[in-house]
Write a protein that holds these residues in place. Structure first.
Motif, PDB file in Angstrom:
ATOM      1  N   VAL A 154       0.832  -1.203   0.000  1.00 43.77           N
ATOM      2  CA  VAL A 154       0.000   0.000   0.000  1.00 43.77           C
ATOM      3  C   VAL A 154       0.865   1.251   0.000  1.00 43.77           C
ATOM      4  CG1 VAL A 154      -1.681   1.340   1.329  1.00 43.77           C
ATOM      5  CG2 VAL A 154      -1.942  -1.138   1.104  1.00 43.77           C
ATOM      6  N   LEU A 155       1.896   1.273   0.835  1.00 45.46           N
ATOM      7  CA  LEU A 155       2.733   2.471   0.979  1.00 45.46           C
ATOM      8  C   LEU A 155       3.522   2.791  -0.287  1.00 45.46           C
ATOM      9  CD1 LEU A 155       4.072   1.800   4.571  1.00 45.46           C
ATOM     10  CD2 LEU A 155       2.489   3.631   3.911  1.00 45.46           C
ATOM     11  N   THR A 156       3.896   1.778  -1.039  1.00 42.98           N
ATOM     12  CA  THR A 156       4.710   1.995  -2.236  1.00 42.98           C
ATOM     13  C   THR A 156       3.892   2.023  -3.517  1.00 42.98           C
ATOM     14  OG1 THR A 156       5.122  -0.388  -2.403  1.00 42.98           O
ATOM     15  CG2 THR A 156       6.756   0.934  -1.197  1.00 42.98           C
ATOM     16  N   ARG A 189      -3.360   0.143  -5.936  1.00 44.92           N
ATOM     17  CA  ARG A 189      -2.712   1.081  -6.864  1.00 44.92           C
ATOM     18  C   ARG A 189      -3.735   2.077  -7.390  1.00 44.92           C
ATOM     19  NH1 ARG A 189       2.006  -0.065  -9.506  1.00 44.92           N
ATOM     20  NH2 ARG A 189       1.128   0.234 -11.604  1.00 44.92           N
ATOM     21  N   SER A 190      -4.953   1.581  -7.643  1.00 47.36           N
ATOM     22  CA  SER A 190      -6.027   2.480  -8.089  1.00 47.36           C
ATOM     23  C   SER A 190      -6.422   3.442  -6.976  1.00 47.36           C
ATOM     24  CB  SER A 190      -7.241   1.660  -8.526  1.00 47.36           C
ATOM     25  OG  SER A 190      -6.939   0.858  -9.647  1.00 47.36           O
ATOM     26  N   SER A 191      -6.458   2.918  -5.756  1.00 46.44           N
ATOM     27  CA  SER A 191      -6.777   3.795  -4.614  1.00 46.44           C
ATOM     28  C   SER A 191      -5.762   4.930  -4.527  1.00 46.44           C
ATOM     29  CB  SER A 191      -6.778   2.990  -3.306  1.00 46.44           C
ATOM     30  OG  SER A 191      -7.685   1.915  -3.360  1.00 46.44           O
ATOM     31  N   ALA A 193       5.598  10.340   0.414  1.00 45.41           N
ATOM     32  CA  ALA A 193       5.576  10.721   1.834  1.00 45.41           C
ATOM     33  C   ALA A 193       4.199  11.267   2.208  1.00 45.41           C
ATOM     34  CB  ALA A 193       6.658  11.758   2.108  1.00 45.41           C
ATOM     35  N   GLU A 194       3.604  12.029   1.294  1.00 43.07           N
ATOM     36  CA  GLU A 194       2.275  12.574   1.537  1.00 43.07           C
ATOM     37  C   GLU A 194       1.228  11.459   1.595  1.00 43.07           C
ATOM     38  OE1 GLU A 194      -0.736  15.920  -0.486  1.00 43.07           O
ATOM     39  OE2 GLU A 194       1.281  15.586  -1.281  1.00 43.07           O
ATOM     40  N   TRP A 195       1.375  10.460   0.718  1.00 48.02           N
ATOM     41  CA  TRP A 195       0.463   9.307   0.704  1.00 48.02           C
ATOM     42  C   TRP A 195       0.593   8.506   2.007  1.00 48.02           C
ATOM     43  CZ3 TRP A 195      -3.644   6.846  -0.787  1.00 48.02           C
ATOM     44  CH2 TRP A 195      -3.714   5.444  -0.821  1.00 48.02           C
ATOM     45  N   ALA A 196       1.816   8.294   2.471  1.00 53.91           N
ATOM     46  CA  ALA A 196       2.039   7.546   3.704  1.00 53.91           C
ATOM     47  C   ALA A 196       1.389   8.244   4.886  1.00 53.91           C
ATOM     48  CB  ALA A 196       3.537   7.345   3.946  1.00 53.91           C
ATOM     49  N   ALA A 197       1.488   9.595   4.901  1.00 54.83           N
ATOM     50  CA  ALA A 197       0.865  10.328   5.979  1.00 54.83           C
ATOM     51  C   ALA A 197      -0.653  10.245   5.915  1.00 54.83           C
ATOM     52  CB  ALA A 197       1.307  11.801   5.917  1.00 54.83           C
TER      53      ALA A 197
END
Length: 388
Positions: free
Chosen positions: A240-242, A333-335, A381-385
């Motif tokens: 999910v994170l990558t 990946r779509s999310s 980084a923004e996605w991980a947050a």
């Protein structure tokens, strides 16, 4: 016995003592008895047939006398003449032509070493053809398979399982092209010959099941709190994170990870586009890797299976099913892509490069050599947050 007979007889064949070739007369279909001195004295007698195949003069061996009698030689000569009249090469006996099922094994053996996911691709080839093709044409020799046979395989699934039908057709075609290359037939019955005969139904494109990006955080929390093995839970969060593909994550190896540079370099042979891909690692992704180091095994897998091997594809899918998450691993990946379009300020090309999508515009791609890595680092980084 010096005179040559107009036609061969059993008595002449048995008693001839002069080396040479003796024909079976004008109606003998090119049949002849070849008499030659044996190395240890005496004479050897063998049968030959002079024919023209594809316009070229050819001599066929029909066996040795007395194992093959005159009557048997004449019968074989007639069978060969009939085969040539039908456009077949008698040198390729029916036994020498493999069945479709036998040829399939050969074709898989040729192509499998070059498939990226060898085990998965081979399993898909075998299962699809076993379900739809082999019951109809598996026992037929490859030279006997017709376009009508292929139609009988495809028509029942062409409208209802279009993607599967297309793959079955392509795989049958691969076997038939091999047969053409081997000189066993002259056409591909799964090719253009049946295109016009198949219904022109529009294929329905089915997207991978994906969660709305706002629900990803809750799904991650459920995974972290479930009782699945630690390696599976960590692999899912890393996926999910990558925003990487399942196969890229499940087969990740420690030598691909640059912990100091916070970069995961996926080799070209594991990428769908065949190009090496650098993945920027967020702080949370690095924490996942730190946890995964406690699972390290001799094989070097980052996320090993409980048996210490590369993680099977089904493990992540089964995790989604067990937790009743209405998505497949690839769907995340779509999310990510929906979130990037709706919630981030990243340009489209940055978002596409984060998914390792190849630019379809060749001219634009030729001029843009950068992979926009640092801009992708900020995006990930923004996605991980967002999903933390």
């Amino acid at each position: 016995m010096n005179n040559r007979p107009l036609m061969l007889s059993a008595t002449f064949v048995r008693n001839v003592r002069i080396p040479g070739r003796y024909g079976d007369g004008r109606g003998g279909l090119g049949l002849g008895l070849l008499v030659r001195p044996a190395l240890r004295g005496g004479l050897n007698r063998s049968w030959t047939q002079s024919v023209r195949i594809d316009g070229k003069a050819t001599s066929l061996g029909l066996g040795r006398y007395p194992v093959v009698t005159l009557a048997m030689a004449r019968e074989r000569a007639l069978e060969n003449a009939r085969a040539i009249a039908q456009g077949r090469d008698p040198r390729r006996s029916a036994r020498a032509v493999p069945t479709f099922a036998e040829a399939l094994e050969t074709v898989i053996g040729i192509h499998a070493p070059h498939w990226k996911d060898r085990a998965g691709s081979e399993r898909q080839w075998r299962s699809s053809l076993a379900a739809y093709a082999l019951p109809h044409i598996g026992a037929k020799t490859v030279d006997a398979v017709t376009s009508a046979d292929v139609m009988a395989v495809l028509l029942p699934i062409w409208s209802t399982k279009r993607v599967t039908a297309g793959r079955v057709r392509q795989r049958i075609g691969a076997v038939m092209k091999w047969a053409v290359a081997q000189g066993l037939r002259v056409d591909n019955p799964a090719g253009d010959a049946i295109s016009a005969a198949l219904p022109r139904t529009a294929a329905v494109r089915r997207h991978q099941r994906a969660l709305p990006h706002a629900e990803v955080r809750a799904a991650l929390a459920r995974v972290r709190g479930c009782d699945a093995s630690r390696g599976i839970r960590l692999a899912f969060e890393f996926l999910v994170l990558t925003a990487a593909r399942s196969g890229e994550v499940r087969n990740a190896r420690w030598e691909e990870i640059d912990r100091d540079g916070a970069v995961w370099t996926v080799p070209a042979d594991r990428m769908k586009n065949g190009r090496e891909h650098r993945v920027p690692l967020s702080d949370r992704a690095l924490e996942v890797l730190d946890d995964a180091q406690e699972l390290a095994v001799a094989g070097g897998w980052v996320f090993p299976s409980p048996r210490g091997r590369a993680m099977p594809q089904k493990h992540l899918s089964e995790l989604m099913h067990a937790l009743d998450v209405d998505a497949v691993p690839h769907g995340f990946r779509s999310s990510f892509r929906d979130w990037a379009a709706e919630c981030s300020d990243a340009p489209r090309e940055v978002c596409e490069l984060a998914l390792a999508h190849v630019n379809g515009d060749r001219v634009e791609a030729a001029y843009r050599r950068s992979d926009l890595f640092e801009r992708r680092r900020a995006l990930m980084a923004e996605w991980a947050a967002y999903v933390a």
